[in-house]
Write a protein that holds these residues in place. Structure first.
Motif, PDB file in Angstrom:
ATOM      1  N   ILE A  74      42.456 -22.092 -38.709  1.00 36.54           N
ATOM      2  CA  ILE A  74      41.179 -22.657 -38.256  1.00 36.54           C
ATOM      3  C   ILE A  74      41.170 -24.164 -38.472  1.00 36.54           C
ATOM      4  O   ILE A  74      40.689 -24.918 -37.634  1.00 36.54           O
ATOM      5  CB  ILE A  74      39.990 -21.999 -39.006  1.00 36.54           C
ATOM      6  CG1 ILE A  74      39.875 -20.522 -38.633  1.00 36.54           C
ATOM      7  CG2 ILE A  74      38.699 -22.721 -38.729  1.00 36.54           C
ATOM      8  CD1 ILE A  74      39.418 -20.254 -37.235  1.00 36.54           C
TER       9      ILE A  74
ATOM     10  N   LEU B 233      43.106 -25.830 -35.767  1.00 37.16           N
ATOM     11  CA  LEU B 233      42.357 -25.754 -34.512  1.00 37.16           C
ATOM     12  C   LEU B 233      41.245 -26.800 -34.478  1.00 37.16           C
ATOM     13  O   LEU B 233      41.010 -27.442 -33.450  1.00 37.16           O
ATOM     14  CB  LEU B 233      41.760 -24.360 -34.322  1.00 37.16           C
ATOM     15  CG  LEU B 233      42.729 -23.250 -33.943  1.00 37.16           C
ATOM     16  CD1 LEU B 233      42.035 -21.898 -33.997  1.00 37.16           C
ATOM     17  CD2 LEU B 233      43.314 -23.491 -32.574  1.00 37.16           C
TER      18      LEU B 233
ATOM     19  N   GLU C 148      34.564 -16.433 -38.196  1.00 41.24           N
ATOM     20  CA  GLU C 148      35.950 -16.828 -37.973  1.00 41.24           C
ATOM     21  C   GLU C 148      36.406 -16.466 -36.562  1.00 41.24           C
ATOM     22  O   GLU C 148      37.070 -17.252 -35.891  1.00 41.24           O
ATOM     23  CB  GLU C 148      36.875 -16.184 -39.004  1.00 41.24           C
ATOM     24  CG  GLU C 148      38.304 -16.651 -38.861  1.00 41.24           C
ATOM     25  CD  GLU C 148      39.206 -16.136 -39.959  1.00 41.24           C
ATOM     26  OE1 GLU C 148      40.417 -16.062 -39.697  1.00 41.24           O
ATOM     27  OE2 GLU C 148      38.720 -15.815 -41.049  1.00 41.24           O
TER      28      GLU C 148
ATOM     29  N   ARG D 262      37.461 -19.237 -33.819  1.00 45.71           N
ATOM     30  CA  ARG D 262      38.802 -19.174 -33.239  1.00 45.71           C
ATOM     31  C   ARG D 262      38.721 -19.102 -31.715  1.00 45.71           C
ATOM     32  O   ARG D 262      39.470 -19.785 -31.014  1.00 45.71           O
ATOM     33  CB  ARG D 262      39.555 -17.972 -33.799  1.00 45.71           C
ATOM     34  CG  ARG D 262      41.005 -17.931 -33.380  1.00 45.71           C
ATOM     35  CD  ARG D 262      41.775 -16.884 -34.162  1.00 45.71           C
ATOM     36  NE  ARG D 262      41.855 -17.173 -35.586  1.00 45.71           N
ATOM     37  CZ  ARG D 262      42.693 -18.041 -36.134  1.00 45.71           C
ATOM     38  NH1 ARG D 262      43.504 -18.727 -35.373  1.00 45.71           N
ATOM     39  NH2 ARG D 262      42.719 -18.238 -37.431  1.00 45.71           N
TER      40      ARG D 262
ATOM     41  N   SER E 274      39.941 -22.424 -29.663  1.00 47.72           N
ATOM     42  CA  SER E 274      41.172 -22.208 -28.897  1.00 47.72           C
ATOM     43  C   SER E 274      40.950 -22.426 -27.414  1.00 47.72           C
ATOM     44  O   SER E 274      41.902 -22.445 -26.644  1.00 47.72           O
ATOM     45  CB  SER E 274      41.707 -20.797 -29.139  1.00 47.72           C
ATOM     46  OG  SER E 274      40.825 -19.849 -28.581  1.00 47.72           O
TER      47      SER E 274
END
Length: 100
Positions: free
Chosen positions: A21, A24, A62, A66, A70
């Motif tokens: 994370i 990202l 989470e 994500r 992403s």
């Protein structure tokens, strides 16, 4: 050169699933302040799905982060999911029918 490659991956939603994370967040090409409300809204939609009811709030957050970081989820996807949820027969049975 590397930044352009990462941006192209984000645009296509092809970011590696094994990225943390933190990485990202650091590599997110758009404003991080736009990602926060998007992840919150997406998290609420994830939580409302029956198959995700067992997940803890941390797991939902989470997953939402994500998906957003992403590039797999955009505001367009969230709006579409909200419309589909509002039009579903379950939503009408649960009192979400706004025509009354």
């Amino acid at each position: 050169m590397e930044k352009e490659k990462v941006n192209a991956q984000f645009e296509k939603g092809e970011v590696s699933a094994d990225m943390s994370i933190e990485s990202l967040i650091l590599d997110y090409p758009k404003s991080k302040y736009e990602a926060i409300p998007l992840a919150a809204e997406w998290g609420q939609l994830i939580r409302r799905k029956e198959e995700n009811r067992h997940m803890t709030p941390n797991e939902v957050l989470e997953m939402a982060m994500r998906d957003v970081l992403s590039g797999r989820i955009t505001w367009k996807d969230v709006r579409k999911a909200n419309v589909q949820e509002a039009e579903s027969p379950d939503a009408i049975l649960n009192g979400a029918d706004k025509s009354k």
